[in-house]
Scaffold this active site. Structure first.
Site, PDB file in Angstrom:
ATOM      1  N   ARG A 103       0.818  -1.213   0.000  1.00  0.00           N
ATOM      2  CA  ARG A 103       0.000   0.000   0.000  1.00  0.00           C
ATOM      3  C   ARG A 103       0.852   1.263   0.000  1.00  0.00           C
ATOM      4  O   ARG A 103       0.542   2.228  -0.706  1.00  0.00           O
ATOM      5  CB  ARG A 103      -0.942  -0.024   1.214  1.00  0.00           C
ATOM      6  CG  ARG A 103      -1.796   1.231   1.395  1.00  0.00           C
ATOM      7  CD  ARG A 103      -2.407   1.771   0.115  1.00  0.00           C
ATOM      8  NE  ARG A 103      -3.094   0.778  -0.677  1.00  0.00           N
ATOM      9  CZ  ARG A 103      -3.387   0.902  -1.973  1.00  0.00           C
ATOM     10  NH1 ARG A 103      -3.000   1.981  -2.631  1.00  0.00           N
ATOM     11  NH2 ARG A 103      -4.018  -0.043  -2.613  1.00  0.00           N
ATOM     12  N   LYS A 138       1.524  25.134  -4.200  1.00  0.00           N
ATOM     13  CA  LYS A 138       0.292  24.518  -3.679  1.00  0.00           C
ATOM     14  C   LYS A 138       0.457  23.004  -3.699  1.00  0.00           C
ATOM     15  O   LYS A 138      -0.134  22.291  -4.506  1.00  0.00           O
ATOM     16  CB  LYS A 138      -0.908  24.969  -4.497  1.00  0.00           C
ATOM     17  CG  LYS A 138      -1.170  26.467  -4.406  1.00  0.00           C
ATOM     18  CD  LYS A 138      -2.304  26.893  -5.313  1.00  0.00           C
ATOM     19  CE  LYS A 138      -2.511  28.400  -5.247  1.00  0.00           C
ATOM     20  NZ  LYS A 138      -3.571  28.855  -6.184  1.00  0.00           N
ATOM     21  N   LYS A 170       3.537  39.496  -3.849  1.00  0.00           N
ATOM     22  CA  LYS A 170       2.131  39.265  -4.129  1.00  0.00           C
ATOM     23  C   LYS A 170       1.277  40.405  -3.581  1.00  0.00           C
ATOM     24  O   LYS A 170       1.795  41.365  -3.012  1.00  0.00           O
ATOM     25  CB  LYS A 170       1.717  37.913  -3.554  1.00  0.00           C
ATOM     26  CG  LYS A 170       2.459  36.745  -4.240  1.00  0.00           C
ATOM     27  CD  LYS A 170       2.075  35.417  -3.671  1.00  0.00           C
ATOM     28  CE  LYS A 170       0.667  35.010  -4.023  1.00  0.00           C
ATOM     29  NZ  LYS A 170       0.499  34.789  -5.492  1.00  0.00           N
ATOM     30  N   GLU A 200       3.522  40.288  -8.702  1.00  0.00           N
ATOM     31  CA  GLU A 200       2.178  39.941  -9.157  1.00  0.00           C
ATOM     32  C   GLU A 200       1.380  41.209  -9.429  1.00  0.00           C
ATOM     33  O   GLU A 200       1.371  42.136  -8.612  1.00  0.00           O
ATOM     34  CB  GLU A 200       1.474  39.109  -8.080  1.00  0.00           C
ATOM     35  CG  GLU A 200       0.026  38.788  -8.380  1.00  0.00           C
ATOM     36  CD  GLU A 200      -0.635  38.066  -7.222  1.00  0.00           C
ATOM     37  OE1 GLU A 200      -0.392  36.858  -7.059  1.00  0.00           O
ATOM     38  OE2 GLU A 200      -1.387  38.717  -6.462  1.00  0.00           O
ATOM     39  N   ASP A 221      -2.038  37.926 -12.916  1.00  0.00           N
ATOM     40  CA  ASP A 221      -2.951  37.101 -12.124  1.00  0.00           C
ATOM     41  C   ASP A 221      -4.405  37.322 -12.525  1.00  0.00           C
ATOM     42  O   ASP A 221      -4.923  38.439 -12.459  1.00  0.00           O
ATOM     43  CB  ASP A 221      -2.767  37.418 -10.640  1.00  0.00           C
ATOM     44  CG  ASP A 221      -3.507  36.434  -9.756  1.00  0.00           C
ATOM     45  OD1 ASP A 221      -3.408  35.224 -10.012  1.00  0.00           O
ATOM     46  OD2 ASP A 221      -4.185  36.881  -8.801  1.00  0.00           O
TER      47      ASP A 221
END
Length: 287
Positions: A103, A138, A170, A200, A221
């Protein structure tokens, strides 16, 4: 596309931790009760659906960490496209260890092959254009290195691996700094000479302001296709252009046609479904 395997020393801590999580405090109660000591078997890893393979070294390591006598013979290497029913590898040796590691080996192999398959699908969607498909941060905590490897196996490229790779300014950085100019100026003042700087922007007006400060790259973005096309014209090669935000298989080709340099896609690592792979037991031999 060629890509290098990850050294075993980078893989072992993660695989070891996954095995220990599964073995718990008493080991494999089911297998130890049913399978005789010394029984040997040969099994095959089979693709239950078509896709791209990634993670064979992790699967092999999972088997070998449980028992060094287990051997895996690879038929289809990482990065290979496989069809439904195709044999990927065979595993031979002590049956107890094989079933105990099964597994954990499959968890890594199915997850990373799913990412490689998803990446290959969007790379195919923009074929004919010059863009690179890149992943993001992410990622599943603790699995970033592995997931970014799977993106490469699928024909994509990697964005930064962490906060220390490069400067990416950002929207929240801009808001706290009080604007694009102070954010870029402060970042540049604290950066080493080899550190790249990306900013960004959400609008063409922000882009114009950022370009006056000569960033290395601009992250465009959630812009419309029309705005992306205008943005590429405004940049005119002065910075790397990266499109980001809700990019799908259906929209990727249209975005690529705008001329952006990079298309970053978060769902490759945070939402790609697994590739269904099984460990089948066609025959066995006892000792």
């Amino acid at each position: 596309m060629t890509f290098s395997p990850l050294p075993a020393i980078m893989l072992e801590p993660t695989v070891r931790a996954a095995l220990l999580e599964d073995l718990g405090r008493a080991g494999d109660l089911t297998t130890d009760a049913i399978v005789p000591i010394g029984h040997r078997a040969t099994t095959v890893l089979v693709a239950r659906q078509s896709g791209v393979i990634a993670g064979l070294d992790l699967a092999m390591l999972a088997f070998r960490l449980v028992d060094q006598d287990l051997e895996m013979v690879v038929e289809r290497a990482d990065g290979s496209h496989v069809g439904q029913g195709e044999i990927i590898a065979s595993v031979s040796g002590p049956a107890r260890a094989m079933l105990t590691a099964e597994r954990t080996a499959l968890n890594f192999l199915c997850h990373l092959s799913g990412i490689a398959t998803a990446t290959a699908s969007i790379v195919a969607a923009v074929r004919g254009h010059d863009q690179k498909i890149v992943c993001t941060r992410k990622t599943t905590p603790g699995l970033r290195t592995l997931e970014k490897y799977a993106v490469r196996a699928g024909g994509g490229s990697n964005h930064r691996f962490g906060l220390d790779d490069a400067i990416l300014i950002k929207d929240n950085h801009i808001a706290i700094a009080g604007g694009i100019r102070p954010a870029i100026e402060r970042a540049r003042a604290g950066a080493g000479h080899l550190v790249k700087l990306e900013v960004e922007v959400d609008t063409l007006a922000q882009l114009e302001e950022a370009l006056a400060l000569a960033p290395d790259a601009v992250l465009l973005d959630n812009m419309s296709v029309d705005d992306l096309r205008q943005a590429v014209a405004m940049v005119s090669g002065r910075a790397i252009t990266e499109a980001s935000g809700r990019i799908t298989l259906d929209t990727a080709a249209e975005i690529a046609a705008t001329g952006v340099d990079l298309i970053s896609v978060g769902w490759l690592t945070h939402s790609a479904p697994i590739l269904d792979i099984g460990l089948d037991y066609p025959h066995a031999s006892g000792e």
